[in-house]
Every structure is written in C-alpha cells, then in structure tokens.
Design an enzyme around this catalytic site. Structure first.
Site, PDB file in Angstrom:
ATOM      1  CG  HIS A 287    -108.648  23.369 -25.515  1.00 39.61           C
ATOM      2  ND1 HIS A 287    -107.368  23.843 -25.685  1.00 39.61           N
ATOM      3  CD2 HIS A 287    -109.309  24.318 -24.800  1.00 39.61           C
ATOM      4  CE1 HIS A 287    -107.265  25.028 -25.093  1.00 39.61           C
ATOM      5  NE2 HIS A 287    -108.436  25.343 -24.555  1.00 39.61           N
ATOM      6  CD  GLU A 288    -113.139  24.501 -24.531  1.00 33.19           C
ATOM      7  OE1 GLU A 288    -113.139  24.816 -23.319  1.00 33.19           O
ATOM      8  OE2 GLU A 288    -112.600  25.206 -25.413  1.00 33.19           O
TER       9      GLU A 288
ATOM     10  CG  HIS B 186    -110.215  24.719 -20.044  1.00 28.57           C
ATOM     11  ND1 HIS B 186    -109.147  25.343 -19.446  1.00 28.57           N
ATOM     12  CD2 HIS B 186    -110.227  25.146 -21.329  1.00 28.57           C
ATOM     13  CE1 HIS B 186    -108.540  26.120 -20.346  1.00 28.57           C
ATOM     14  NE2 HIS B 186    -109.168  26.000 -21.496  1.00 28.57           N
TER      15      HIS B 186
ATOM     16  CG  HIS C 182    -107.388  22.838 -13.976  1.00 26.52           C
ATOM     17  ND1 HIS C 182    -106.788  23.942 -14.509  1.00 26.52           N
ATOM     18  CD2 HIS C 182    -106.733  22.585 -12.829  1.00 26.52           C
ATOM     19  CE1 HIS C 182    -105.807  24.335 -13.700  1.00 26.52           C
ATOM     20  NE2 HIS C 182    -105.759  23.525 -12.678  1.00 26.52           N
TER      21      HIS C 182
HETATM   22 ZN    ZN Z   1    -108.733  27.000 -23.300  1.00 28.46          ZN
END
Ligand code: ZN
Length: 715
Positions: A497-498, A501, A504
């Site tokens: 998940h991290e 980010h 991105h």
């Molecule tokens: Zn998040």
C-alpha cells in the site's frame, strides 16, 4: 511579518544543515538546536517572496509565471523542505529536545502557510496571471495548477463581499471549536466508563492476553471511594477498542456483552449517563446540529445550495447525487449477499451457540465463532512464509516488471542504522527517484505506516531537474536472534500500500511542484495507486514467488492461500452495507437534511440504515453521536471516498487480469498505468486519467467480484 524568535546571526547559520537541502538531507548532522535559527531564516526568505508579490500587486505590475509561481515556489521551497525534515524527524526519531524545537516552531509555520491561503494580494496575482494572454500558451499541467490555486482561494472565502468576510471567519472558528468539543466528548465518555469484574468465571471465552490486560488495568485503577482496598482479583474493561471489542467478539457471557455493547453505542448521547459512561453535558446531539447549520451557512455564503456540493468541488466525484447513486447501486448489489451472510449467521448461532434470537451484542461474537469454524488458520503459521528478504525481493520484482524500472541499493545519511536507502532507475539506467525504507517499530517512532515526500520532482528555473525522494515508513517487528523479520500478511499488504503511494510520488513526470506526484491529486483519488498495489498481495502467481517458509523454504501452500482468500471475503455483504450506510448518512446530513426541521439527526441515521441495511438500527444505538470522521475529522460529505477509492483501484487492477493466465504482472498494461495515472500526477482531473487508462468510466463490477459478490462467485 515579525517573528517572535530571536534573529539568527549569520554565524549561527553557517554550517546549519537545514539551510541547504537541495541535495539529500544530512540526517546524521541535523541537531535540535539547528531548527529554530534555520526556520527563522527560511521564514524570512519565504516572507520576502510574499512581499515581492504584494509589491507587484500594489504596483499593478504584469503577472507572469516567473513573477508569480516561480517567485513563490523558489522563495518558500527552503522552508517547506526544512520543515518537512523536522516534521519527519519528529515522527521517526523523537527526543525531548527535538519535540521542544518542533513545538516551538509549529504554530508560526502553520500560521505562515494558512496566511498564504488568506492573502488577498496573492489571490489577485493568480487571477491576473490566469487572465494574461501569455498564460493561454502554458501547458495544461500549469493551467490546472493555477485553477487549483484559484479554487483554494475561492473556497477560503476570497471572493466574498467584504461585509460577509467577518461572518465567514467566525463560521470557521465556530466549526473548529465545535469539532473539538465533539471529539472531546467522545474521548471523555470513552475514558470515563469502567466495568470491574470480580469473578473470573464471568470472563469465559476471552483470550488470555485480553484478560491479562484487564487485570493489569484493574491493578492500576484507584480503589473506589469509601471502599476499603482489597486484594480480591479484579478485571477492568473500558470502551477503548482493544478492551471493548474482544469482549464483544469472544466473551461467552451474554450479559457482559450486552452491558459493554449498550455502554459503547450510547457514548456522548442523552442516554450516556444511564449506561454508565458519562455526564449529560457530553451529549453531542446539539453540537451535530450546530455543525450542520454552520456548514450549510458556509456553503450558502460561497454560493452553493449545500455543504455536500462544497465538499465535492476539489474532489473527483461531481455531485452529491452522483455519490448517492453510486452508494445506492453498491447497496443494491451487496444486498442479496448481506441477506445470505445474515441467514447463515442466524442459522449457525441457533444451531451451534444456542442463540435462538440474534441480538446486536451477539453479532460480533457469533461471527467470530462462525469464521473460526469455517476458515480458521493461524496468523502465526502464515507469517512463517513471509520472511522479510523474500517479501522485499517479491515487491521489487512486481514494481520492476510492471513499470520497466530497476530498484538498486543506494546510500545516504539516515536517522537510524536500520533505515535503508534505494534508487529507482529507468531501464536505460537513468536515475528516476530514491527512497528511504524504515521498516521496524522502535522507541521514539510514531505508530502506523505512511509515505511522505522528502523531495518532489521539480524543474528549477535554471533548467536543473530535481528528482523525487520518498520516505516509506512502517512499524513491523524487527529481526531477532540473527534471523530475518517475519511479516504477517496484513503487514505485507501495508508495505505494498505505502509503496503504491511512493510510486505515485516517485514515477511522476511532472515538473511543476503544485501538480508533481501526489500534489494536486483529488483527495478521493489519492488512494487509487496504493489500494491498487494491495491487489498483488492476493494474487497466487505473485505469492508463490514471494513466499518461502522460514524453516523449510517451501512456498505458501495453495490450500492455506484459499482459506486466506475466503476469510478476506467473509461477510463481505454485511460489511459493504455498513460502510454504505455510514457514507449515505454523511451525504444526506450535508445535502438534503434540514438541521432546523423536525427530524433529528438520529432519526435520519435510522431512516437511512433501515432503508439500505438488512439489519435494523438497534433502538438503543446512538452511534451517530460518535461519528468523528464527519463531525470532528476531515471527512464531512467525504466518507464515501473509502468505497470510491476501492472501486477505482479494483477496477484499475481488473485491467491487469486476463482470463487466459493467472499472471497479472503484465508490462504492457503496466506501461499504460504508468503513463496515464502515475506519471500524470495532479496535472489533470483524476477522472480523465482514469478514462485514459481504462478507456471508460469506473465500474463497480471488479470490486464486487474481488469481494466474492458477483453472479459467478460460488456461494
Ligand atoms: Zn493510503
């Protein structure tokens, strides 16, 4: 502006590592005593840029990209970088000295940034720039950046007639005060309640660690007034989640569950005192109405019909109606699965637990028993298959394959010996980005996991390119006894998940700070890449490669994997309806609900629940009085974004699925995801990026399918 801190002498700044962060931050050289002199000097530098723009405005000078955006970006970037380093250290390497220096500077830094958003002269500069002829020749990314700036000013009240501005400011202040009171009441009610159990037999079913924690809490609790201290063993339970929820989940004692349940759902309501968790003045009923009135007034001053519309202006969703339609569709599709979930639960509870009638305080208990009966597997067993080196290699392989990049070890000064540093290169070997990886929990480090930008991709006015740098921070168990750390499957998901980010932020190709990476991305679209990456943790082809038993080296067995997937989707229908009810209630309260009308907030919440859910809202429940996300957090008319982001990320991931193969690591689709979503940052509306990637609007089908709720899913 004048600063309260003393003026730093030039000597004090010589060698201050926070003054020049154009390269990587020298974490090994930064000391708490560097903070105040550097922040003071950098704030002065930033203020000079603001003064320059104000002077230009007073002189009615032409507004150009250079004189407005570059002047401000260049003038404030030093402050923003240094403060981000200080904030970062405060989160990962807290010491009393550092905390003091952070606390000393926080108010003035916050005030400086807030002041920019309220600065009428800056607003006029941006408007003038947007209206200039030369601006029409700018790139779409730059136009979007200016639009975002203007929108921020407008929503902050910059266009209001002078006569309305004092009231607008008052509304903001009152909202802040009322939100604070709301969460204080929830906290006070939660803290006040205590249930003391003196007979261990009443605690049957509770796990040992929960009992031990309750025993410890009772030892610490002061003896009751007027009561002689005694040595009888006691167990203390509170309404804090780690104490309350295990009781609901595990206690065989139905009366105990009922007592705790009723205390929990009546917090901060008029029923609170009756159920032993507080005082009459902690009732949030009036505060909710006040907040809804204030927000409605704010919306009307800004020229909108309701607060729902205001909330959605900077978001990806267009209108409250669109959000409600989206939620209604999800509810309708989840409904048959929720009915099935409930039927199965009732049958199981009647047959196996002797609970002929399922009460609200039985649901978590019966669900846990049913889950264990059906899908029990040991977290510890799963953990043995996820040693850290295998997981990292697997994660990097996913990223490298999908986006045609290479991840290599690199070196940089860090804030702790456990921190690692990596570089991301293009296939041709060009440096794209770098990141710090700080995986383990330790003292002085804030809990949770997050990605933060250490440096943003940016083309400086001189033409020099600054590559992005990210912090990836987790709180996993450190290695022990010379053996690598073992991760739970949840931790692996968190790491992916991290990293989503992080990708991105790091793989953007934008060169203007305001739209580079995550900057400028709509709030309800920002979780797309992160939740997208989570999907790979559920992919058999990926897990087969990414797992190796700590002792035997064997990959995760398929049978265990199948159980994990089934457990993930357990009661998916009921859980979806719960989230949808919360989101729909939030949106109704902020759009068509009248706080001055006859219907109470509670009645509205009940009406929405009973229309959409398969379970009626219990008579005693005042859960709405503790809905802090919308009354005290930043989620007012925004709670839908959780489901919204899940839909986007599941639908994006579905583009990688191919009936012909189990392998979703398809570089040709990855290249499109990279080009249309990751690289674009906030340079265009998220819906346009999504359409460019997917070739159509988002659809809820993939999420339903991934959650075991589609026609083809076996029941
Ligand atoms: Zn998040």
């Amino acid at each position: 502006m004048t600063s309260s801190a003393s003026q730093p002498s030039t000597a004090a700044l010589a060698g201050n590592p926070l003054m020049d962060l154009s390269g990587l931050a020298p974490f090994d050289a930064i000391r708490p005593e560097h903070i105040t002199p550097a922040i003071t000097a950098l704030m002065e530098r930033a203020q000079k840029a603001v003064d320059k723009l104000e002077a230009d405005q007073a002189a009615d000078a032409p507004a150009t990209w250079q004189s407005v955006v570059e002047t401000l970006d260049e003038g404030t970037e030093g402050l923003s970088r240094a403060w981000s380093v200080v904030g970062h250290l405060n989160s990962v390497a807290d010491t009393p000295e550092l905390r003091a220096a952070y606390g000393e500077n926080l108010p003035r830094v916050t005030e400086f940034w807030a002041g920019l958003g309220q600065n009428q002269a800056l607003y006029e500069r941006y408007k003038k720039l947007a209206a200039s002829k030369a601006f029409q020749q700018q790139t779409p990314a730059r136009k979007k950046l200016i639009e975002n700036e203007l929108r921020g000013f407008r929503l902050g009240g910059a266009e209001l007639p002078e006569a309305d501005k004092p009231r607008f400011a008052e509304i903001q202040e009152q909202q802040a005060t009322q939100s604070k009171a709301f969460s204080d009441h929830v906290l006070d009610a939660t803290n006040t309640y205590a249930l003391i159990v003196r007979d261990e037999a009443e605690l049957a079913g509770l796990p040992d660690d929960v009992k031990e924690a309750a025993r410890e809490a009772a030892r610490k609790a002061p003896a009751k007034e007027g009561e002689a201290p005694d040595d009888t063993p006691a167990w203390k339970f509170t309404l804090h989640f780690p104490s309350y929820f295990p009781v609901l989940q595990y206690a065989d004692n139905r009366a105990l569950r009922q007592t705790m349940y009723k205390a929990h759902v009546t917090r901060a309501s008029e029923l609170g005192p009756e159920y032993g968790q507080g005082q009459a003045e902690w009732d949030n009923t009036a505060i909710m109405l006040d907040l809804l009135r204030l927000r409605r007034e704010e919306a009307r001053l800004l020229g909108y019909a309701n607060y729902g519309q205001v909330s959605l202006v900077p978001k990806m969703a267009d209108t409250p109606e669109q959000v409600q339609t989206f939620l209604a569709e999800l509810a309708e599709r989840a409904h048959p699965y929720a009915e099935r979930d409930l039927r199965e639960l009732r049958e199981f509870a009647a047959a196996k637990l002797g609970l002929a009638e399922l009460e609200p305080w039985d649901i978590a208990y019966a669900s846990e028993k049913l889950r264990q009966a059906r899908y029990a597997f040991s977290e510890n067993e799963v953990k043995q298959y996820f040693p850290e080196p295998k997981v990292l290699t697997g994660l990097f392989k996913v990223i490298e394959t999908l986006f045609s990049v290479r991840i290599r070890p690199d070196s940089a000064p860090a804030w702790h010996p456990d921190v690692r540093f990596f570089r991301v290169e293009s296939a041709a070997g060009t440096l794209l980005a770098q990141f710090y990886l700080d995986l383990y929990a330790r003292e002085g480090k804030r809990g949770g996991a997050w990605m933060d930008d250490a440096r943003t991709r940016y083309r400086r006015p001189g033409g020099q390119l600054q590559t992005p740098v990210a912090y990836l921070i987790c709180n996993f168990t450190p290695p022990n006894g010379g053996k690598p750390s073992l991760f739970t499957h949840d931790e692996v998901i968190t790491l992916f998940h991290e990293c989503g980010h992080g990708l991105h932020h790091m793989l953007t190709q934008m060169e203007d700070l305001g739209v580079s990476g995550i900057n400028g991305v709509e709030w309800d679209a920002v979780e797309l890449p992160s939740q997208f990456m989570e999907n790979f943790c559920w992919e058999w082809a990926v897990l087969e490669q990414m797992t190796a038993h700590a002792e035997t080296g064997e990959p995760l067995p398929r049978a265990l994997y199948d159980k994990m997937v089934a457990a993930k989707n357990f009661q998916g229908g009921l859980m979806t309806l719960r989230q949808v009810v919360l989101a729909a209630t939030d949106m109704h309260l902020h759009t068509d609900y009248d706080p001055d009308g006859a219907q109470s907030v509670l009645a509205l919440s009940r009406a929405v629940n009973d229309r959409m859910h398969v379970l009626p809202q219990p008579e005693v429940s005042r859960w709405i009085n503790t809905f802090s996300h919308i009354f005290a957090g930043g989620y007012s008319a925004g709670y839908y974004s959780y489901k919204w982001a899940e839909v986007l990320s599941a639908d994006a991931y579905a583009a990688f699925e191919d009936a012909a193969t189990e392998d979703t690591l398809r570089p040709e689709v990855g290249e499109r995801f990279l080009r249309e979503i990751l690289q674009m940052g906030g340079s265009r509306p998220a819906i346009e990026s999504f359409r460019a990637f997917r070739g159509r609007d988002p659809s809820i089908e993939a999420l339903l399918r991934h959650s075991g709720m589609s026609e083809t899913a076996e029941s």
